[in-house]
Design a protein around this motif. Structure first.
Motif, PDB file in Angstrom:
ATOM      1  N   GLU A   1      -3.852  -0.676 -10.711  1.00 26.77           N
ATOM      2  CA  GLU A   1      -3.888   0.114  -8.987  1.00 26.77           C
ATOM      3  C   GLU A   1      -2.630   0.139  -8.704  1.00 26.77           C
ATOM      4  O   GLU A   1      -1.337  -0.706  -9.163  1.00 26.77           O
ATOM      5  N   CYS A   2      -2.183   0.854  -8.124  1.00 21.27           N
ATOM      6  CA  CYS A   2      -0.512   1.690  -7.490  1.00 21.27           C
ATOM      7  C   CYS A   2      -0.359   0.351  -6.756  1.00 21.27           C
ATOM      8  O   CYS A   2      -1.062   0.324  -5.640  1.00 21.27           O
ATOM      9  N   PRO A   3       0.799  -0.584  -6.945  1.00 18.82           N
ATOM     10  CA  PRO A   3       0.749  -1.391  -5.771  1.00 18.82           C
ATOM     11  C   PRO A   3       1.783  -0.585  -4.039  1.00 18.82           C
ATOM     12  O   PRO A   3       1.610  -1.066  -3.478  1.00 18.82           O
ATOM     13  N   HIS A   4       1.690   0.415  -4.239  1.00 13.83           N
ATOM     14  CA  HIS A   4       1.485   1.301  -3.330  1.00 13.83           C
ATOM     15  C   HIS A   4       0.705   1.328  -2.193  1.00 13.83           C
ATOM     16  O   HIS A   4       0.445   1.652  -0.848  1.00 13.83           O
ATOM     17  N   CYS A   5      -0.011   1.787  -2.623  1.00 14.29           N
ATOM     18  CA  CYS A   5      -1.168   3.007  -1.925  1.00 14.29           C
ATOM     19  C   CYS A   5      -2.742   2.631  -2.081  1.00 14.29           C
ATOM     20  O   CYS A   5      -3.843   3.134  -2.174  1.00 14.29           O
ATOM     21  N   GLN A   6      -2.592   1.781  -3.514  1.00 14.55           N
ATOM     22  CA  GLN A   6      -3.759   1.515  -4.108  1.00 14.55           C
ATOM     23  C   GLN A   6      -4.983   2.298  -4.725  1.00 14.55           C
ATOM     24  O   GLN A   6      -6.130   1.968  -4.760  1.00 14.55           O
TER      25      GLN A   6
ATOM     26  N   GLN B   1       2.277   5.893 -13.619  1.00 15.30           N
ATOM     27  CA  GLN B   1       2.859   6.698 -12.078  1.00 15.30           C
ATOM     28  C   GLN B   1       1.632   7.014 -11.499  1.00 15.30           C
ATOM     29  O   GLN B   1       0.778   7.409 -12.023  1.00 15.30           O
ATOM     30  N   CYS B   2       1.772   6.881 -10.653  1.00 20.46           N
ATOM     31  CA  CYS B   2       0.803   6.442  -9.220  1.00 20.46           C
ATOM     32  C   CYS B   2       0.617   8.185  -9.393  1.00 20.46           C
ATOM     33  O   CYS B   2       1.303   9.312  -9.088  1.00 20.46           O
ATOM     34  N   LYS B   3      -0.559   9.293  -8.885  1.00 16.32           N
ATOM     35  CA  LYS B   3      -0.508  10.234  -8.952  1.00 16.32           C
ATOM     36  C   LYS B   3      -0.889  11.149  -7.781  1.00 16.32           C
ATOM     37  O   LYS B   3      -0.898  11.623  -7.006  1.00 16.32           O
ATOM     38  N   GLN B   4      -1.053   9.785  -6.140  1.00 11.23           N
ATOM     39  CA  GLN B   4      -1.849   9.742  -5.334  1.00 11.23           C
ATOM     40  C   GLN B   4      -0.295  10.139  -4.680  1.00 11.23           C
ATOM     41  O   GLN B   4       0.601  11.087  -3.567  1.00 11.23           O
ATOM     42  N   CYS B   5       1.275   9.062  -4.569  1.00 14.11           N
ATOM     43  CA  CYS B   5       2.268   8.676  -3.896  1.00 14.11           C
ATOM     44  C   CYS B   5       3.193   9.117  -5.361  1.00 14.11           C
ATOM     45  O   CYS B   5       4.757   8.934  -4.748  1.00 14.11           O
ATOM     46  N   GLN B   6       2.950   9.146  -6.220  1.00 13.40           N
ATOM     47  CA  GLN B   6       4.087   9.612  -7.158  1.00 13.40           C
ATOM     48  C   GLN B   6       4.826   7.882  -7.849  1.00 13.40           C
ATOM     49  O   GLN B   6       6.177   8.240  -8.155  1.00 13.40           O
TER      50      GLN B   6
END
Ligand code: ZN
Length: 75
Positions: free
Chosen positions: A31-36, A7-12
């Motif tokens: 790496e988050c595929p949504h916000c990198q 889970q991305c801490k930036q965009c959840q």
């Protein structure tokens, strides 16, 4: 190859990462595929999902002794 949930801490956003055990041991920083963002944390849900089986209620029936009143045991 095992799948890991992150889970991305930036965009959840929750995403799956495929990695070998060697890659995992070496310290996986997906790496988050949504916000990198690389601020991710691993979710420990996959494969460890346990269903609780203690939700059934134990019914205690009234004991019918010699002094049992009317209505007990269908009487
Ligand atoms: Zn993100």
């Amino acid at each position: 190859m095992p799948l890991y949930d992150y889970q991305c801490k930036q965009c959840q956003a929750v995403f799956e990462v495929r990695a070998t055990f060697k890659e995992k041991e070496a310290g996986l920083k997906p790496e988050c595929p949504h916000c990198q963002s690389k601020k991710t944390r691993q979710l420990l849900t996959s494969g460890l999902f346990l269903r609780k089986s203690d939700d059934s209620t134990t019914l205690t029936l009234p004991a019918c002794g010699p002094n049992a009143g009317p209505g007990c045991c269908g009487g």
